[in-house]
Scaffold this motif. Sequence first.
Motif, PDB file in Angstrom:
ATOM      1  N   PHE A 107       0.855  -1.192   0.000  1.00  0.00           N
ATOM      2  CA  PHE A 107       0.000   0.000   0.000  1.00  0.00           C
ATOM      3  C   PHE A 107       0.883   1.230   0.000  1.00  0.00           C
ATOM      4  CE2 PHE A 107      -2.559   3.379   1.814  1.00  0.00           C
ATOM      5  CZ  PHE A 107      -3.824   3.165   1.286  1.00  0.00           C
ATOM      6  N   ALA A 108       0.606   2.147  -0.906  1.00  0.00           N
ATOM      7  CA  ALA A 108       1.371   3.392  -0.996  1.00  0.00           C
ATOM      8  C   ALA A 108       0.461   4.564  -0.672  1.00  0.00           C
ATOM      9  CB  ALA A 108       1.959   3.557  -2.396  1.00  0.00           C
ATOM     10  N   GLY A 109       0.842   5.323   0.318  1.00  0.00           N
ATOM     11  CA  GLY A 109       0.047   6.462   0.739  1.00  0.00           C
ATOM     12  C   GLY A 109      -0.373   6.324   2.184  1.00  0.00           C
ATOM     13  N   PRO A 110      -1.309   7.120   2.627  1.00  0.00           N
ATOM     14  CA  PRO A 110      -1.938   8.176   1.841  1.00  0.00           C
ATOM     15  C   PRO A 110      -1.104   9.451   1.816  1.00  0.00           C
ATOM     16  CG  PRO A 110      -2.902   8.139   4.028  1.00  0.00           C
ATOM     17  CD  PRO A 110      -1.919   7.010   3.977  1.00  0.00           C
ATOM     18  N   ARG A 111      -1.301  10.254   0.784  1.00  0.00           N
ATOM     19  CA  ARG A 111      -0.753  11.610   0.736  1.00  0.00           C
ATOM     20  C   ARG A 111      -1.963  12.537   0.681  1.00  0.00           C
ATOM     21  NH1 ARG A 111       3.519  14.814  -1.458  1.00  0.00           N
ATOM     22  NH2 ARG A 111       3.172  16.872  -0.533  1.00  0.00           N
ATOM     23  N   THR A 112      -2.025  13.428   1.633  1.00  0.00           N
ATOM     24  CA  THR A 112      -3.213  14.266   1.771  1.00  0.00           C
ATOM     25  C   THR A 112      -2.872  15.726   1.505  1.00  0.00           C
ATOM     26  OG1 THR A 112      -4.119  12.740   3.410  1.00  0.00           O
ATOM     27  CG2 THR A 112      -5.085  14.931   3.325  1.00  0.00           C
ATOM     28  N   PHE A 113      -3.727  16.374   0.713  1.00  0.00           N
ATOM     29  CA  PHE A 113      -3.570  17.785   0.378  1.00  0.00           C
ATOM     30  C   PHE A 113      -4.784  18.546   0.903  1.00  0.00           C
ATOM     31  CE2 PHE A 113      -1.758  15.054  -2.847  1.00  0.00           C
ATOM     32  CZ  PHE A 113      -0.466  15.548  -3.014  1.00  0.00           C
ATOM     33  N   GLN A 114      -4.549  19.754   1.396  1.00  0.00           N
ATOM     34  CA  GLN A 114      -5.651  20.578   1.883  1.00  0.00           C
ATOM     35  C   GLN A 114      -5.581  21.976   1.296  1.00  0.00           C
ATOM     36  OE1 GLN A 114      -6.253  20.421   6.227  1.00  0.00           O
ATOM     37  NE2 GLN A 114      -8.000  19.221   5.567  1.00  0.00           N
ATOM     38  N   ARG A 115      -6.756  22.554   1.132  1.00  0.00           N
ATOM     39  CA  ARG A 115      -6.852  23.928   0.659  1.00  0.00           C
ATOM     40  C   ARG A 115      -7.915  24.653   1.463  1.00  0.00           C
ATOM     41  NH1 ARG A 115      -2.946  22.379  -1.124  1.00  0.00           N
ATOM     42  NH2 ARG A 115      -2.163  22.333  -3.283  1.00  0.00           N
ATOM     43  N   PHE A 116      -7.570  25.858   1.914  1.00  0.00           N
ATOM     44  CA  PHE A 116      -8.514  26.736   2.602  1.00  0.00           C
ATOM     45  C   PHE A 116      -8.666  28.000   1.757  1.00  0.00           C
ATOM     46  CE2 PHE A 116      -6.068  25.013   6.480  1.00  0.00           C
ATOM     47  CZ  PHE A 116      -6.815  23.852   6.476  1.00  0.00           C
ATOM     48  N   ASN A 117      -9.883  28.414   1.498  1.00  0.00           N
ATOM     49  CA  ASN A 117     -10.061  29.670   0.761  1.00  0.00           C
ATOM     50  C   ASN A 117     -11.428  30.275   1.068  1.00  0.00           C
ATOM     51  OD1 ASN A 117     -10.735  27.281  -1.268  1.00  0.00           O
ATOM     52  ND2 ASN A 117     -12.038  29.027  -1.861  1.00  0.00           N
ATOM     53  N   ARG A 118     -11.493  31.588   0.917  1.00  0.00           N
ATOM     54  CA  ARG A 118     -12.755  32.296   1.129  1.00  0.00           C
ATOM     55  C   ARG A 118     -13.648  32.120  -0.093  1.00  0.00           C
ATOM     56  NH1 ARG A 118     -14.650  33.604   5.739  1.00  0.00           N
ATOM     57  NH2 ARG A 118     -15.701  35.433   4.859  1.00  0.00           N
TER      58      ARG A 118
END
Length: 283
Positions: free
Chosen positions: A240-251
């Motif tokens: 199993f490879a991962g997880p890689r998590t990306f986040q974005r916050f914006n108005r």
Amino acid sequence: MLSGQKYNSAKAEAWGSVVNASIREAAVGLSVVTNRFSGEIDRMGSVVTMITPGSVTAGAYTAYSNVSFVEPSDSTLQITIDQADYTAVDVDDIDQTQAANNLGNIYTEEAAWSLTDAQDQFVFSAYAAANSGISSDHDNPVLATSLNLYATIAKAAESLDKKNVPRRGRWLALDPVRVSNLRANPLFTMHYPPHELAATIPSPGFCGSACGFSVYSSNNLTTLSGVLKVMGGWRGAIGFAGPRTFQRFNRREEGFATAYKTLSVYGKKVAQPDALLTIHVQK
């Protein structure tokens, strides 16, 4: 001093790491796979490499004799990051003003739980690749009750023994109903098998041991047409490879709210089908 954009980017990176850690702490599926790989997961479609060590043969030795060296038959797996799950939540400024805590942080933690379930389901979908198991199939499932479940697990262990699957690192995932049935049997023990090194660090979902298996409870096993796919095997069987998590916050441009988006990418490959087993159980 960081600009607003750089601050939000740094905050998103930090929270992505938090979500990753939360998934690893809660995912049963990640307790039963091997996660050692080389390469960088930076996007959907990334490819990483995982090496599975080959077997080593012992030979008889006599004093002052030469020894023979062999080249281990390592196998190399290429795992493609082909799975992606997301969550997206709007937090209105009015709700945030009235809340005692940061709602963005709370919903980010909730997102981790949702992503964990998705990744567990993905790991346990590997039941279809299993080459071991007792004599049952989808059309002839076993009736696993508190009276016969332990014997069923013993037969599953026998199927792995016959294929020389390592005894150390064996696992079995059951649904909560079957775990309850198993606990009614006095042969079931509430601790790790003696050969488990991680005895003092219980994994997510761990509930005891039976017939050399570390037994885990999960609600994310596959069910098809009323047949539960109980799954088990050896930890080295699935890469199993991962997880890689990306986040974005914006108005949000519309209204007065902040958008919290989370994307988690990962992939798997079955390395040793003979070291996996499936028991088809009537629900």
